[in-house]
Design a protein around this motif. Structure first.
Motif, PDB file in Angstrom:
ATOM      1  N   GLY A  57     -52.386 -40.778  -2.031  1.00  0.00           N
ATOM      2  CA  GLY A  57     -51.834 -40.257  -0.787  1.00  0.00           C
ATOM      3  C   GLY A  57     -52.821 -40.352   0.366  1.00  0.00           C
ATOM      4  N   GLN A  58     -52.298 -40.598   1.567  1.00  0.00           N
ATOM      5  CA  GLN A  58     -53.136 -40.838   2.741  1.00  0.00           C
ATOM      6  C   GLN A  58     -52.654 -40.040   3.949  1.00  0.00           C
ATOM      7  OE1 GLN A  58     -55.869 -43.019   2.672  1.00  0.00           O
ATOM      8  NE2 GLN A  58     -55.449 -43.175   0.469  1.00  0.00           N
ATOM      9  N   GLN A  59     -53.513 -39.988   4.960  1.00  0.00           N
ATOM     10  CA  GLN A  59     -53.132 -39.529   6.294  1.00  0.00           C
ATOM     11  C   GLN A  59     -52.694 -40.765   7.076  1.00  0.00           C
ATOM     12  OE1 GLN A  59     -53.472 -35.597   5.999  1.00  0.00           O
ATOM     13  NE2 GLN A  59     -53.589 -36.332   8.095  1.00  0.00           N
ATOM     14  N   VAL A  60     -51.492 -40.768   7.627  1.00  0.00           N
ATOM     15  CA  VAL A  60     -50.973 -41.917   8.358  1.00  0.00           C
ATOM     16  C   VAL A  60     -50.654 -41.506   9.790  1.00  0.00           C
ATOM     17  CG1 VAL A  60     -49.170 -43.671   8.490  1.00  0.00           C
ATOM     18  CG2 VAL A  60     -50.004 -42.918   6.249  1.00  0.00           C
ATOM     19  N   GLN A  61     -51.193 -42.229  10.755  1.00  0.00           N
ATOM     20  CA  GLN A  61     -50.858 -42.035  12.163  1.00  0.00           C
ATOM     21  C   GLN A  61     -50.017 -43.228  12.600  1.00  0.00           C
ATOM     22  OE1 GLN A  61     -51.654 -39.377  14.441  1.00  0.00           O
ATOM     23  NE2 GLN A  61     -50.070 -40.501  15.571  1.00  0.00           N
ATOM     24  N   VAL A  62     -48.776 -42.970  12.948  1.00  0.00           N
ATOM     25  CA  VAL A  62     -47.858 -44.050  13.319  1.00  0.00           C
ATOM     26  C   VAL A  62     -47.998 -44.336  14.814  1.00  0.00           C
ATOM     27  CG1 VAL A  62     -45.463 -44.827  13.352  1.00  0.00           C
ATOM     28  CG2 VAL A  62     -46.256 -43.317  11.511  1.00  0.00           C
ATOM     29  N   PRO A  63     -48.369 -45.560  15.202  1.00  0.00           N
ATOM     30  CA  PRO A  63     -48.463 -45.882  16.630  1.00  0.00           C
ATOM     31  C   PRO A  63     -47.086 -46.090  17.244  1.00  0.00           C
ATOM     32  CG  PRO A  63     -48.923 -47.839  15.333  1.00  0.00           C
ATOM     33  CD  PRO A  63     -48.730 -46.714  14.349  1.00  0.00           C
ATOM     34  N   GLY A  64     -47.023 -46.128  18.574  1.00  0.00           N
ATOM     35  CA  GLY A  64     -45.773 -46.442  19.246  1.00  0.00           C
ATOM     36  C   GLY A  64     -45.302 -47.839  18.893  1.00  0.00           C
ATOM     37  N   ASP A  65     -43.993 -48.021  18.826  1.00  0.00           N
ATOM     38  CA  ASP A  65     -43.394 -49.277  18.369  1.00  0.00           C
ATOM     39  C   ASP A  65     -43.362 -50.292  19.510  1.00  0.00           C
ATOM     40  OD1 ASP A  65     -41.690 -51.306  17.354  1.00  0.00           O
ATOM     41  OD2 ASP A  65     -40.709 -49.846  16.041  1.00  0.00           O
ATOM     42  N   ILE A  66     -44.034 -51.423  19.337  1.00  0.00           N
ATOM     43  CA  ILE A  66     -44.057 -52.438  20.385  1.00  0.00           C
ATOM     44  C   ILE A  66     -42.666 -53.006  20.637  1.00  0.00           C
ATOM     45  CG2 ILE A  66     -44.588 -54.421  18.891  1.00  0.00           C
ATOM     46  CD1 ILE A  66     -46.516 -55.358  21.181  1.00  0.00           C
ATOM     47  N   SER A  67     -41.797 -52.985  19.624  1.00  0.00           N
ATOM     48  CA  SER A  67     -40.426 -53.452  19.827  1.00  0.00           C
ATOM     49  C   SER A  67     -39.675 -52.520  20.776  1.00  0.00           C
ATOM     50  CB  SER A  67     -39.689 -53.553  18.492  1.00  0.00           C
ATOM     51  OG  SER A  67     -40.283 -54.530  17.669  1.00  0.00           O
ATOM     52  N   SER A  68     -39.937 -51.229  20.707  1.00  0.00           N
ATOM     53  CA  SER A  68     -39.345 -50.280  21.650  1.00  0.00           C
ATOM     54  C   SER A  68     -40.004 -50.390  23.020  1.00  0.00           C
ATOM     55  CB  SER A  68     -39.485 -48.847  21.117  1.00  0.00           C
ATOM     56  OG  SER A  68     -38.757 -48.681  19.921  1.00  0.00           O
ATOM     57  N   ALA A  69     -41.334 -50.583  23.027  1.00  0.00           N
ATOM     58  CA  ALA A  69     -42.053 -50.725  24.295  1.00  0.00           C
ATOM     59  C   ALA A  69     -41.577 -51.950  25.068  1.00  0.00           C
ATOM     60  CB  ALA A  69     -43.555 -50.823  24.024  1.00  0.00           C
ATOM     61  N   ALA A  70     -41.119 -52.989  24.359  1.00  0.00           N
ATOM     62  CA  ALA A  70     -40.731 -54.240  25.009  1.00  0.00           C
ATOM     63  C   ALA A  70     -39.639 -54.042  26.055  1.00  0.00           C
ATOM     64  CB  ALA A  70     -40.275 -55.249  23.952  1.00  0.00           C
ATOM     65  N   PHE A  71     -38.724 -53.102  25.810  1.00  0.00           N
ATOM     66  CA  PHE A  71     -37.651 -52.874  26.779  1.00  0.00           C
ATOM     67  C   PHE A  71     -38.215 -52.375  28.110  1.00  0.00           C
ATOM     68  CE2 PHE A  71     -35.766 -52.414  22.549  1.00  0.00           C
ATOM     69  CZ  PHE A  71     -34.793 -53.391  22.635  1.00  0.00           C
ATOM     70  N   PHE A  72     -39.216 -51.513  28.041  1.00  0.00           N
ATOM     71  CA  PHE A  72     -39.806 -50.976  29.264  1.00  0.00           C
ATOM     72  C   PHE A  72     -40.802 -51.953  29.877  1.00  0.00           C
ATOM     73  CE2 PHE A  72     -38.017 -47.359  27.167  1.00  0.00           C
ATOM     74  CZ  PHE A  72     -37.401 -46.700  28.228  1.00  0.00           C
ATOM     75  N   MET A  73     -41.379 -52.831  29.065  1.00  0.00           N
ATOM     76  CA  MET A  73     -42.210 -53.889  29.611  1.00  0.00           C
ATOM     77  C   MET A  73     -41.368 -54.798  30.500  1.00  0.00           C
ATOM     78  SD  MET A  73     -44.320 -54.571  26.082  1.00  0.00           S
ATOM     79  CE  MET A  73     -44.806 -56.221  26.489  1.00  0.00           C
ATOM     80  N   VAL A  74     -40.217 -55.231  29.994  1.00  0.00           N
ATOM     81  CA  VAL A  74     -39.351 -56.105  30.776  1.00  0.00           C
ATOM     82  C   VAL A  74     -38.792 -55.364  31.982  1.00  0.00           C
ATOM     83  CG1 VAL A  74     -37.207 -57.442  30.735  1.00  0.00           C
ATOM     84  CG2 VAL A  74     -38.820 -57.604  28.824  1.00  0.00           C
ATOM     85  N   ALA A  75     -38.418 -54.100  31.815  1.00  0.00           N
ATOM     86  CA  ALA A  75     -37.910 -53.319  32.951  1.00  0.00           C
ATOM     87  C   ALA A  75     -38.936 -53.254  34.072  1.00  0.00           C
ATOM     88  CB  ALA A  75     -37.536 -51.914  32.487  1.00  0.00           C
ATOM     89  N   GLY A  76     -40.180 -52.980  33.720  1.00  0.00           N
ATOM     90  CA  GLY A  76     -41.229 -52.887  34.725  1.00  0.00           C
ATOM     91  C   GLY A  76     -41.487 -54.199  35.434  1.00  0.00           C
TER      92      GLY A  76
END
Length: 428
Positions: free
Chosen positions: A224-243
Protein backbone atom coordinates in the motif's frame (compact mmCIF):
# COMPACT_ATOMS: atom_id res chain seq x y z
CA UNK A 1 -29.68 18.02 -19.00
CA UNK A 2 -28.96 20.69 -21.58
CA UNK A 3 -25.78 22.78 -21.35
CA UNK A 4 -26.21 26.35 -22.64
CA UNK A 5 -23.10 28.37 -23.50
CA UNK A 6 -23.14 32.06 -24.42
CA UNK A 7 -20.56 33.74 -26.63
CA UNK A 8 -17.96 35.51 -24.50
CA UNK A 9 -15.14 37.97 -25.06
CA UNK A 10 -13.18 37.33 -21.89
CA UNK A 11 -12.09 34.37 -19.76
CA UNK A 12 -9.64 35.03 -16.98
CA UNK A 13 -8.61 33.46 -13.70
CA UNK A 14 -6.84 30.62 -11.91
CA UNK A 15 -8.45 27.19 -11.64
CA UNK A 16 -7.71 23.60 -10.74
CA UNK A 17 -9.15 20.74 -12.76
CA UNK A 18 -10.26 17.38 -11.30
CA UNK A 19 -7.80 14.59 -10.60
CA UNK A 20 -6.41 12.52 -13.43
CA UNK A 21 -8.91 9.85 -14.44
CA UNK A 22 -6.29 7.29 -15.51
CA UNK A 23 -4.33 7.60 -12.27
CA UNK A 24 -7.49 7.57 -10.13
CA UNK A 25 -8.64 4.26 -11.67
CA UNK A 26 -5.25 2.64 -11.26
CA UNK A 27 -4.76 3.81 -7.67
CA UNK A 28 -7.93 1.96 -6.63
CA UNK A 29 -6.98 -1.18 -8.55
CA UNK A 30 -3.41 -1.44 -7.29
CA UNK A 31 -4.46 -0.40 -3.79
CA UNK A 32 -6.93 -3.29 -3.78
CA UNK A 33 -4.25 -5.77 -4.90
CA UNK A 34 -1.63 -4.50 -2.44
CA UNK A 35 -0.97 -5.56 1.14
CA UNK A 36 -1.88 -2.85 3.64
CA UNK A 37 -3.61 0.50 3.28
CA UNK A 38 -3.43 2.83 0.29
CA UNK A 39 -4.43 6.46 0.83
CA UNK A 40 -5.33 8.49 -2.24
CA UNK A 41 -5.55 12.29 -2.29
CA UNK A 42 -7.08 14.26 -5.14
CA UNK A 43 -9.15 11.29 -6.36
CA UNK A 44 -11.51 12.05 -9.25
CA UNK A 45 -15.02 11.78 -7.81
CA UNK A 46 -16.66 11.25 -11.20
CA UNK A 47 -18.88 8.47 -12.50
CA UNK A 48 -16.20 6.45 -14.31
CA UNK A 49 -13.88 6.24 -11.31
CA UNK A 50 -16.75 5.56 -8.93
CA UNK A 51 -17.63 2.57 -11.13
CA UNK A 52 -14.17 1.16 -10.38
CA UNK A 53 -14.76 1.72 -6.66
CA UNK A 54 -18.09 -0.12 -6.80
CA UNK A 55 -16.57 -3.08 -8.64
CA UNK A 56 -13.84 -3.56 -6.04
CA UNK A 57 -16.27 -3.22 -3.17
CA UNK A 58 -18.26 -6.02 -4.82
CA UNK A 59 -15.01 -8.04 -4.86
CA UNK A 60 -14.72 -7.63 -1.08
CA UNK A 61 -12.32 -4.68 -0.83
CA UNK A 62 -13.15 -2.13 1.92
CA UNK A 63 -12.99 1.39 0.42
CA UNK A 64 -13.93 4.52 2.35
CA UNK A 65 -14.21 8.09 1.04
CA UNK A 66 -14.15 11.53 2.55
CA UNK A 67 -14.13 14.47 0.18
CA UNK A 68 -11.48 13.74 -2.45
CA UNK A 69 -9.60 11.40 -0.11
CA UNK A 70 -9.94 7.64 -0.45
CA UNK A 71 -8.75 4.82 1.83
CA UNK A 72 -8.33 1.35 0.29
CA UNK A 73 -7.72 -1.65 2.55
CA UNK A 74 -5.71 -3.87 0.25
CA UNK A 75 -6.42 -7.58 0.08
CA UNK A 76 -3.27 -8.71 -1.75
CA UNK A 77 -3.08 -10.35 -5.16
CA UNK A 78 -5.15 -13.36 -4.09
CA UNK A 79 -7.46 -11.74 -1.54
CA UNK A 80 -10.34 -10.76 -3.81
CA UNK A 81 -13.65 -12.56 -3.23
CA UNK A 82 -15.79 -14.14 -5.92
CA UNK A 83 -18.54 -11.55 -6.58
CA UNK A 84 -22.10 -12.49 -5.74
CA UNK A 85 -23.42 -10.17 -8.44
CA UNK A 86 -22.50 -8.94 -11.91
CA UNK A 87 -19.78 -6.27 -11.94
CA UNK A 88 -21.28 -3.17 -13.60
CA UNK A 89 -18.65 -0.79 -14.99
CA UNK A 90 -21.15 1.86 -16.09
CA UNK A 91 -19.65 3.89 -18.94
CA UNK A 92 -16.00 3.17 -18.10
CA UNK A 93 -13.89 1.47 -20.75
CA UNK A 94 -10.85 1.69 -18.48
CA UNK A 95 -12.67 -0.17 -15.72
CA UNK A 96 -13.89 -3.07 -17.83
CA UNK A 97 -10.66 -3.62 -19.78
CA UNK A 98 -8.28 -3.38 -16.82
CA UNK A 99 -10.65 -5.45 -14.65
CA UNK A 100 -10.51 -8.18 -17.30
CA UNK A 101 -6.75 -8.45 -16.70
CA UNK A 102 -7.11 -8.60 -12.93
CA UNK A 103 -10.01 -11.08 -13.04
CA UNK A 104 -8.07 -13.27 -15.48
CA UNK A 105 -5.72 -14.08 -12.61
CA UNK A 106 -8.41 -14.96 -10.06
CA UNK A 107 -9.39 -18.57 -9.21
CA UNK A 108 -13.10 -17.86 -9.71
CA UNK A 109 -15.63 -16.73 -12.33
CA UNK A 110 -16.77 -13.12 -12.73
CA UNK A 111 -19.33 -11.42 -14.95
CA UNK A 112 -18.81 -7.93 -16.39
CA UNK A 113 -21.25 -5.58 -18.06
CA UNK A 114 -21.85 -1.86 -18.51
CA UNK A 115 -24.14 0.71 -20.05
CA UNK A 116 -25.29 0.54 -23.72
CA UNK A 117 -22.15 2.39 -24.87
CA UNK A 118 -19.84 -0.11 -23.15
CA UNK A 119 -21.81 -3.02 -24.61
CA UNK A 120 -21.02 -1.69 -28.09
CA UNK A 121 -17.28 -1.19 -27.54
CA UNK A 122 -14.76 -3.87 -28.69
CA UNK A 123 -13.36 -6.11 -25.96
CA UNK A 124 -11.82 -8.78 -28.19
CA UNK A 125 -8.56 -6.84 -28.37
CA UNK A 126 -8.16 -7.48 -24.63
CA UNK A 127 -9.77 -10.91 -24.50
CA UNK A 128 -7.38 -12.30 -27.15
CA UNK A 129 -4.09 -11.89 -25.22
CA UNK A 130 -5.74 -12.87 -21.94
CA UNK A 131 -6.92 -16.11 -23.56
CA UNK A 132 -3.37 -16.71 -24.76
CA UNK A 133 -2.31 -16.44 -21.12
CA UNK A 134 -4.84 -19.10 -20.14
CA UNK A 135 -7.99 -17.23 -19.10
CA UNK A 136 -11.38 -18.39 -20.32
CA UNK A 137 -13.39 -15.37 -21.55
CA UNK A 138 -16.77 -15.69 -23.22
CA UNK A 139 -19.33 -13.13 -24.26
CA UNK A 140 -21.32 -11.78 -27.17
CA UNK A 141 -19.68 -12.08 -30.59
CA UNK A 142 -17.18 -14.65 -29.30
CA UNK A 143 -16.10 -12.48 -26.40
CA UNK A 144 -15.79 -9.23 -28.37
CA UNK A 145 -18.76 -7.54 -26.70
CA UNK A 146 -19.99 -7.30 -23.10
CA UNK A 147 -21.57 -8.80 -21.08
CA UNK A 148 -18.52 -10.99 -20.52
CA UNK A 149 -17.74 -13.94 -18.27
CA UNK A 150 -14.14 -14.27 -17.08
CA UNK A 151 -12.96 -17.57 -15.62
CA UNK A 152 -9.45 -16.96 -14.39
CA UNK A 153 -6.47 -18.68 -12.82
CA UNK A 154 -3.39 -20.67 -13.91
CA UNK A 155 -2.00 -17.99 -16.21
CA UNK A 156 1.23 -18.28 -18.17
CA UNK A 157 3.47 -15.38 -19.28
CA UNK A 158 3.41 -14.22 -22.89
CA UNK A 159 5.14 -11.73 -25.16
CA UNK A 160 2.40 -9.88 -27.03
CA UNK A 161 2.48 -7.30 -29.81
CA UNK A 162 -0.59 -5.07 -29.62
CA UNK A 163 -2.33 -4.14 -32.91
CA UNK A 164 -2.68 -0.52 -31.76
CA UNK A 165 -1.01 1.67 -29.15
CA UNK A 166 -3.50 1.38 -26.30
CA UNK A 167 -2.84 1.91 -22.60
CA UNK A 168 -5.94 -0.15 -21.81
CA UNK A 169 -4.73 -3.22 -23.70
CA UNK A 170 -1.21 -2.86 -22.31
CA UNK A 171 -2.39 -2.33 -18.73
CA UNK A 172 -4.77 -5.28 -18.81
CA UNK A 173 -1.98 -7.62 -19.91
CA UNK A 174 0.47 -6.22 -17.33
CA UNK A 175 -2.09 -6.65 -14.54
CA UNK A 176 -2.71 -10.24 -15.64
CA UNK A 177 1.08 -10.68 -15.74
CA UNK A 178 1.18 -10.18 -11.97
CA UNK A 179 -0.44 -13.64 -11.77
CA UNK A 180 1.82 -15.43 -14.27
CA UNK A 181 5.22 -16.94 -13.33
CA UNK A 182 8.14 -15.22 -15.01
CA UNK A 183 8.07 -12.16 -17.26
CA UNK A 184 5.07 -10.99 -19.27
CA UNK A 185 5.89 -8.57 -22.10
CA UNK A 186 3.80 -6.10 -24.09
CA UNK A 187 5.17 -4.48 -27.27
CA UNK A 188 3.25 -1.56 -28.78
CA UNK A 189 3.62 0.04 -32.23
CA UNK A 190 4.05 3.37 -30.39
CA UNK A 191 4.30 3.99 -26.66
CA UNK A 192 0.94 4.73 -25.04
CA UNK A 193 0.47 6.49 -21.69
CA UNK A 194 2.61 4.87 -19.01
CA UNK A 195 0.68 5.45 -15.77
CA UNK A 196 0.33 1.71 -15.15
CA UNK A 197 4.07 1.08 -15.39
CA UNK A 198 4.91 4.00 -13.09
CA UNK A 199 2.33 3.00 -10.50
CA UNK A 200 3.12 -0.72 -10.60
CA UNK A 201 6.74 0.14 -9.91
CA UNK A 202 5.78 2.50 -7.07
CA UNK A 203 3.70 -0.29 -5.48
CA UNK A 204 6.64 -2.72 -5.63
CA UNK A 205 6.30 -4.66 -8.88
CA UNK A 206 9.36 -5.50 -10.99
CA UNK A 207 8.97 -3.52 -14.22
CA UNK A 208 11.33 -3.21 -17.18
CA UNK A 209 10.79 -0.78 -20.05
CA UNK A 210 12.57 -0.62 -23.38
CA UNK A 211 10.98 1.96 -25.69
CA UNK A 212 7.55 0.62 -26.69
CA UNK A 213 8.20 -2.70 -24.86
CA UNK A 214 7.21 -3.18 -21.20
CA UNK A 215 7.75 -6.28 -19.02
CA UNK A 216 6.38 -7.21 -15.61
CA UNK A 217 7.51 -10.08 -13.40
CA UNK A 218 4.76 -12.16 -11.86
CA UNK A 219 4.30 -12.87 -8.17
CA UNK A 220 5.20 -9.44 -6.77
CA UNK A 221 4.02 -8.51 -3.28
CA UNK A 222 2.52 -5.08 -3.79
CA UNK A 223 2.53 -2.73 -0.79
CA UNK A 224 0.00 0.00 0.00
CA UNK A 225 1.12 3.53 -0.87
CA UNK A 226 0.31 7.21 -0.48
CA UNK A 227 -0.95 8.44 -3.87
CA UNK A 228 -1.34 12.09 -4.87
CA UNK A 229 -3.45 12.37 -8.02
CA UNK A 230 -2.49 15.36 -10.22
CA UNK A 231 -4.98 17.36 -12.26
CA UNK A 232 -6.03 15.62 -15.47
CA UNK A 233 -4.40 17.12 -18.57
CA UNK A 234 -7.32 15.81 -20.63
CA UNK A 235 -9.67 17.96 -18.54
CA UNK A 236 -7.23 20.89 -18.59
CA UNK A 237 -7.19 20.75 -22.41
CA UNK A 238 -10.70 22.20 -22.65
CA UNK A 239 -9.64 25.30 -20.72
CA UNK A 240 -6.35 25.51 -22.61
CA UNK A 241 -8.25 25.79 -25.89
CA UNK A 242 -10.82 28.16 -24.35
CA UNK A 243 -8.07 30.50 -23.19
CA UNK A 244 -6.44 30.46 -26.63
CA UNK A 245 -9.55 31.17 -28.74
CA UNK A 246 -11.39 33.74 -26.60
CA UNK A 247 -10.31 37.30 -27.54
CA UNK A 248 -9.36 38.22 -23.97
CA UNK A 249 -8.15 34.97 -22.48
CA UNK A 250 -5.69 34.53 -19.65
CA UNK A 251 -6.08 31.34 -17.64
CA UNK A 252 -3.78 29.57 -15.19
CA UNK A 253 -4.44 25.88 -14.49
CA UNK A 254 -2.65 24.65 -11.38
CA UNK A 255 -1.17 21.25 -10.50
CA UNK A 256 -1.71 19.50 -13.82
CA UNK A 257 -0.12 16.15 -14.66
CA UNK A 258 2.48 16.67 -17.39
CA UNK A 259 3.45 13.04 -18.01
CA UNK A 260 5.44 12.99 -21.29
CA UNK A 261 3.25 10.17 -22.64
CA UNK A 262 0.23 12.50 -22.27
CA UNK A 263 1.56 15.95 -23.26
CA UNK A 264 0.92 15.84 -27.01
CA UNK A 265 -1.83 18.47 -26.70
CA UNK A 266 0.71 20.99 -25.36
CA UNK A 267 3.09 20.26 -28.23
CA UNK A 268 0.42 20.65 -30.91
CA UNK A 269 -1.20 23.80 -29.48
CA UNK A 270 2.23 25.43 -29.22
CA UNK A 271 2.97 24.41 -32.83
CA UNK A 272 -0.32 26.13 -33.78
CA UNK A 273 1.02 29.35 -32.25
CA UNK A 274 -0.58 29.03 -28.83
CA UNK A 275 0.94 31.11 -26.05
CA UNK A 276 1.39 28.46 -23.37
CA UNK A 277 3.83 28.63 -20.47
CA UNK A 278 4.66 25.90 -17.95
CA UNK A 279 5.92 26.86 -14.51
CA UNK A 280 6.43 25.42 -11.02
CA UNK A 281 7.09 21.98 -12.51
CA UNK A 282 8.10 19.16 -10.14
CA UNK A 283 8.04 15.36 -9.90
CA UNK A 284 5.66 13.71 -7.40
CA UNK A 285 5.68 9.89 -7.08
CA UNK A 286 7.19 9.54 -10.53
CA UNK A 287 4.69 11.88 -12.23
CA UNK A 288 5.66 15.32 -13.58
CA UNK A 289 3.27 18.02 -12.32
CA UNK A 290 3.14 21.75 -13.02
CA UNK A 291 1.08 24.87 -13.68
CA UNK A 292 -0.04 25.93 -17.16
CA UNK A 293 -0.60 29.56 -18.21
CA UNK A 294 -2.59 30.21 -21.40
CA UNK A 295 -3.14 33.49 -23.25
CA UNK A 296 -5.27 34.44 -26.27
CA UNK A 297 -3.42 33.59 -29.45
CA UNK A 298 -3.68 33.73 -33.23
CA UNK A 299 -3.65 30.07 -34.18
CA UNK A 300 -2.63 28.45 -37.47
CA UNK A 301 -3.43 25.05 -38.94
CA UNK A 302 -1.12 22.04 -38.56
CA UNK A 303 -0.91 18.44 -39.75
CA UNK A 304 -0.47 15.69 -37.17
CA UNK A 305 -0.32 11.90 -37.16
CA UNK A 306 1.87 8.97 -36.26
CA UNK A 307 3.66 8.71 -32.92
CA UNK A 308 2.07 11.78 -31.35
CA UNK A 309 -1.51 10.48 -31.67
CA UNK A 310 -1.41 8.12 -28.64
CA UNK A 311 -0.15 11.10 -26.59
CA UNK A 312 -3.28 13.17 -27.34
CA UNK A 313 -5.95 10.67 -28.43
CA UNK A 314 -8.49 11.92 -25.85
CA UNK A 315 -7.86 15.57 -26.70
CA UNK A 316 -8.59 15.36 -30.45
CA UNK A 317 -12.22 16.56 -30.14
CA UNK A 318 -11.17 19.80 -28.44
CA UNK A 319 -8.14 20.07 -30.73
CA UNK A 320 -10.64 20.10 -33.61
CA UNK A 321 -12.29 23.09 -31.92
CA UNK A 322 -8.95 24.92 -31.79
CA UNK A 323 -8.46 24.09 -35.49
CA UNK A 324 -11.85 25.61 -36.34
CA UNK A 325 -10.52 28.97 -35.08
CA UNK A 326 -7.08 28.63 -36.66
CA UNK A 327 -6.06 30.15 -39.98
CA UNK A 328 -5.51 27.55 -42.68
CA UNK A 329 -6.04 23.81 -42.79
CA UNK A 330 -5.56 21.29 -39.98
CA UNK A 331 -5.36 17.59 -40.81
CA UNK A 332 -5.40 14.80 -38.25
CA UNK A 333 -4.52 11.24 -39.29
CA UNK A 334 -3.94 7.83 -37.63
CA UNK A 335 -6.82 8.42 -35.21
CA UNK A 336 -9.30 5.73 -36.32
CA UNK A 337 -9.29 4.52 -32.69
CA UNK A 338 -11.67 7.41 -31.95
CA UNK A 339 -14.44 5.56 -33.75
CA UNK A 340 -14.73 3.07 -30.88
CA UNK A 341 -14.72 5.38 -27.86
CA UNK A 342 -17.83 6.40 -25.88
CA UNK A 343 -19.14 7.53 -29.25
CA UNK A 344 -17.69 7.61 -32.74
CA UNK A 345 -15.81 10.78 -31.83
CA UNK A 346 -14.69 11.54 -35.39
CA UNK A 347 -18.31 11.61 -36.53
CA UNK A 348 -19.66 13.26 -33.38
CA UNK A 349 -17.27 16.23 -33.36
CA UNK A 350 -17.62 16.66 -37.14
CA UNK A 351 -21.39 16.71 -36.90
CA UNK A 352 -21.41 19.10 -33.93
CA UNK A 353 -18.96 21.60 -35.36
CA UNK A 354 -20.74 21.48 -38.74
CA UNK A 355 -23.96 22.47 -36.97
CA UNK A 356 -22.13 25.51 -35.62
CA UNK A 357 -20.89 26.48 -39.09
CA UNK A 358 -17.35 25.08 -39.10
CA UNK A 359 -15.91 23.57 -42.27
CA UNK A 360 -14.86 20.10 -41.16
CA UNK A 361 -14.62 16.77 -42.94
CA UNK A 362 -14.43 13.32 -41.38
CA UNK A 363 -11.61 11.25 -42.89
CA UNK A 364 -11.26 7.45 -42.64
CA UNK A 365 -8.65 7.87 -39.89
CA UNK A 366 -9.07 11.46 -38.76
CA UNK A 367 -10.33 14.94 -39.58
CA UNK A 368 -9.72 17.80 -42.01
CA UNK A 369 -10.68 21.26 -40.76
CA UNK A 370 -10.55 24.52 -42.70
CA UNK A 371 -10.31 27.13 -39.98
CA UNK A 372 -11.35 30.74 -39.71
CA UNK A 373 -15.06 30.36 -40.50
CA UNK A 374 -17.38 32.35 -38.17
CA UNK A 375 -19.48 30.06 -35.96
CA UNK A 376 -23.09 30.59 -34.96
CA UNK A 377 -24.83 29.04 -31.96
CA UNK A 378 -27.08 26.05 -32.54
CA UNK A 379 -28.41 22.93 -30.82
CA UNK A 380 -25.80 20.15 -30.76
CA UNK A 381 -25.79 16.53 -29.62
CA UNK A 382 -23.26 15.17 -27.12
CA UNK A 383 -23.98 11.57 -28.16
CA UNK A 384 -23.75 10.87 -24.40
CA UNK A 385 -19.98 11.44 -24.68
CA UNK A 386 -18.35 13.66 -22.07
CA UNK A 387 -15.51 14.82 -24.30
CA UNK A 388 -17.83 15.74 -27.16
CA UNK A 389 -20.10 17.70 -24.80
CA UNK A 390 -17.20 19.69 -23.37
CA UNK A 391 -15.51 20.29 -26.74
CA UNK A 392 -18.72 21.72 -28.21
CA UNK A 393 -19.19 23.86 -25.11
CA UNK A 394 -15.73 25.36 -25.70
CA UNK A 395 -16.67 26.05 -29.33
CA UNK A 396 -19.80 27.78 -28.06
CA UNK A 397 -17.67 30.34 -26.22
CA UNK A 398 -16.80 31.84 -29.64
CA UNK A 399 -20.02 31.08 -31.53
CA UNK A 400 -22.46 33.95 -32.08
CA UNK A 401 -25.44 33.80 -29.71
CA UNK A 402 -26.18 30.69 -27.65
CA UNK A 403 -25.01 27.12 -28.11
CA UNK A 404 -27.06 24.30 -26.58
CA UNK A 405 -25.61 20.82 -25.99
CA UNK A 406 -28.15 18.05 -25.39
CA UNK A 407 -27.45 15.29 -22.85
CA UNK A 408 -24.90 17.53 -21.18
CA UNK A 409 -24.96 15.41 -18.02
CA UNK A 410 -22.35 13.27 -19.80
CA UNK A 411 -19.73 15.68 -18.42
CA UNK A 412 -20.22 14.03 -15.01
CA UNK A 413 -18.35 10.99 -16.33
CA UNK A 414 -15.04 12.84 -15.94
CA UNK A 415 -15.58 16.51 -15.02
CA UNK A 416 -18.61 17.31 -12.83
CA UNK A 417 -17.37 20.88 -12.17
CA UNK A 418 -16.96 21.76 -15.86
CA UNK A 419 -19.82 24.23 -16.34
CA UNK A 420 -19.19 25.80 -12.94
CA UNK A 421 -15.58 26.58 -13.90
CA UNK A 422 -16.69 27.99 -17.28
CA UNK A 423 -19.00 30.42 -15.46
CA UNK A 424 -16.29 31.29 -12.91
CA UNK A 425 -13.82 32.31 -15.61
CA UNK A 426 -16.44 34.29 -17.54
CA UNK A 427 -17.44 36.39 -14.49
CA UNK A 428 -13.98 37.51 -13.42
Amino acid sequence: MRITITQTEKMEGTIQVPGDKSISHRSIMLGALAQGVTRIEGFLMAEDCLSTVRCFRTLGVPITMEGKSVRVEGRGLYGLQEPEDVLDVGNSGTTIRLMMGILAGQPFTSFLTGDPSIRRRPMGRVAKPLREMGANIVGRQNGNLAPLAVQGGNLKPISYKTPVASAQIKSSILLAGLYAPGWTEVIEPEQSRNHSELMLKAFGAEIETDGPAVRVKGGAQLKGQQVQVPGDISSAAFFMVAGLIVPQGKIVIENVGLNPTRDGILEVLQAMGGKIRLFDTRVVAGELIGNIEIQSSELRGVSIGGAIIPRLIDEIPVLAVAAAFAEGVTEIHDAAELKVKESNRLYAISEGLTRLGAQIEELPDGLRIIGGKPLKGNVCQSYHDHRIAMALAVAGLRAEGETHIEDGEAVNISFPEFTQLISQLQKV
